[in-house]
Scaffold this active site. Structure first.
Site, PDB file in Angstrom:
ATOM      1  N   GLU A 227      -3.751  -4.660   9.675  1.00 59.78           N
ATOM      2  CA  GLU A 227      -4.122  -3.645   8.520  1.00 59.78           C
ATOM      3  C   GLU A 227      -3.145  -2.344   8.365  1.00 59.78           C
ATOM      4  OE1 GLU A 227      -8.116  -2.859   7.700  1.00 59.78           O
ATOM      5  OE2 GLU A 227      -8.804  -4.358   8.776  1.00 59.78           O
TER       6      GLU A 227
ATOM      7  N   HIS B  75      -1.125   0.583   6.993  1.00 63.42           N
ATOM      8  CA  HIS B  75      -1.445   1.238   5.960  1.00 63.42           C
ATOM      9  C   HIS B  75      -0.126   2.293   5.758  1.00 63.42           C
ATOM     10  CE1 HIS B  75      -5.252   0.014   4.325  1.00 63.42           C
ATOM     11  NE2 HIS B  75      -5.685  -0.133   5.767  1.00 63.42           N
TER      12      HIS B  75
ATOM     13  N   GLU C 262      -4.535   0.108  11.038  1.00 66.28           N
ATOM     14  CA  GLU C 262      -5.879   0.503  10.965  1.00 66.28           C
ATOM     15  C   GLU C 262      -6.576  -0.212  12.064  1.00 66.28           C
ATOM     16  OE1 GLU C 262      -9.507   1.790   7.900  1.00 66.28           O
ATOM     17  OE2 GLU C 262      -7.712   0.710   7.144  1.00 66.28           O
TER      18      GLU C 262
ATOM     19  N   HIS D 201       0.728  -1.291   0.092  1.00 64.64           N
ATOM     20  CA  HIS D 201      -0.178  -0.082  -0.027  1.00 64.64           C
ATOM     21  C   HIS D 201       0.797   1.448  -0.004  1.00 64.64           C
ATOM     22  CE1 HIS D 201      -3.369   2.647   0.879  1.00 64.64           C
ATOM     23  NE2 HIS D 201      -2.482   3.297   2.057  1.00 64.64           N
TER      24      HIS D 201
END
Length: 295
Positions: free
Chosen positions: A269, A271, A286, A229
């Site tokens: 998660e 990011h 996240e 990402h």
């Protein structure tokens, strides 16, 4: 093969429903984060002190945050605004002409202005420190311009997620596109210490390197569904990146050697990612934490 890095530590900073998303180092020696779901900006000191500030209305969804040229923090809001917050927590917001533009990527350009992408309008924007906005249209439609970074050549470089391309825009607004193999869907991009643009391909599970002459290299990750990402360049010459689909952080050398590390908490998660004021790598998770990776 991937492993659990022995020097990764996680620190809870918010609830999972608040969504730590992007992270950067501020001019004050602290880390600054966006909480996308709760509409807040957070300041985290290295000794764990957390301060939280409204980014605007609760539904404003702040995404990418960056240090501005004025020693304030600037961030994009999905409700069609750019935000500015001082290290003391004073907030200013600048409305974009199109409230549905969905600004996302944001960086300081070599001209001392803020350059940003608009996901929904196929445009690159430029904002002065007092909020004057200029737009530059792209030739691709539905291209979904995402992250943007200063290049080594005095221009800005950005990813076109849905057009499978890397773009370059100079300070006059002239745009050149470099196509990628189909199915790449690039997102994060940074300028490496080697003077090349390094980026991640979220759909292809690869890291890419593009020099200013247009020569392209791609490096596949161990997990094809890793969904890389965001990416950031370290002073050492390596680049670090998040893999939110594989719950890992990765490191790639200028020569393309890959190392991948599992994060301690499953499904965290990851990011945004940044080099912290302490020289460590920090990433926003996240699910409500930040992770610090010593290297």
């Amino acid at each position: 093969m991937p492993n659990t890095h022995p020097a990764i530590r996680e620190f809870a900073v918010a609830g999972a429903e608040e969504g730590p998303y992007s992270i950067t180092t501020g001019p004050d020696g602290a880390l600054w984060l966006t909480f996308a779901h709760s509409g807040e900006i957070a300041r985290l000191t290295l000794d764990g002190q957390l301060s939280r500030y409204p980014a605007g209305p609760e539904s404003c969804r702040p995404t990418v945050i960056t240090r501005g040229p004025d020693d304030a923090l600037w961030f994009a809001r999905t409700d069609g605004h750019l935000g500015r917050i001082t290290t003391g927590g004073e907030l200013t917001a600048f409305a974009l002409p199109d409230p549905a533009a969905n600004p996302f990527g944001l960086c300081t350009g070599p001209d001392g202005a803020l350059w940003f992408t608009e996901l929904n309008t196929d445009r690159i924007g430029r904002a002065t420190l007092d909020g004057d906005i200029t737009h530059f249209a792209l030739t691709s439609t539905g291209a979904f311009p995402s992250f943007i970074t200063p290049g080594p050549d005095g221009a800005l470089w950005f990813t076109l997620n849905q057009a499978d391309a890397i773009g370059r825009i100079d300070l006059t607004g002239e745009v050149v596109l470099h196509p990628l193999p189909g199915g790449a869907a690039p997102v994060g991009i940074t300028c490496g210490a080697d003077g090349a643009l390094w980026f991640v391909e979220i759909a292809a599970g690869k890291v890419g390197r593009l020099d200013v002459g247009g020569d392209l290299q791609e490096f596949p990750l161990h997990h094809p569904d890793a969904k890389p990402h965001a990416i950031t360049a370290a002073p050492s010459g390596d680049c670090w990146f998040t893999q939110w689909g594989a719950n890992r952080v990765g490191r790639i050398s200028p020569g393309g050697h890959l190392t991948e590390h599992d994060l301690p908490t499953p499904g965290s998660e990851p990011h945004g990612i940044a080099i912290g004021p302490d020289g460590a790598v920090w990433t926003a998770l996240e699910t409500g934490s930040v992770a610090r990776i010593a290297h």
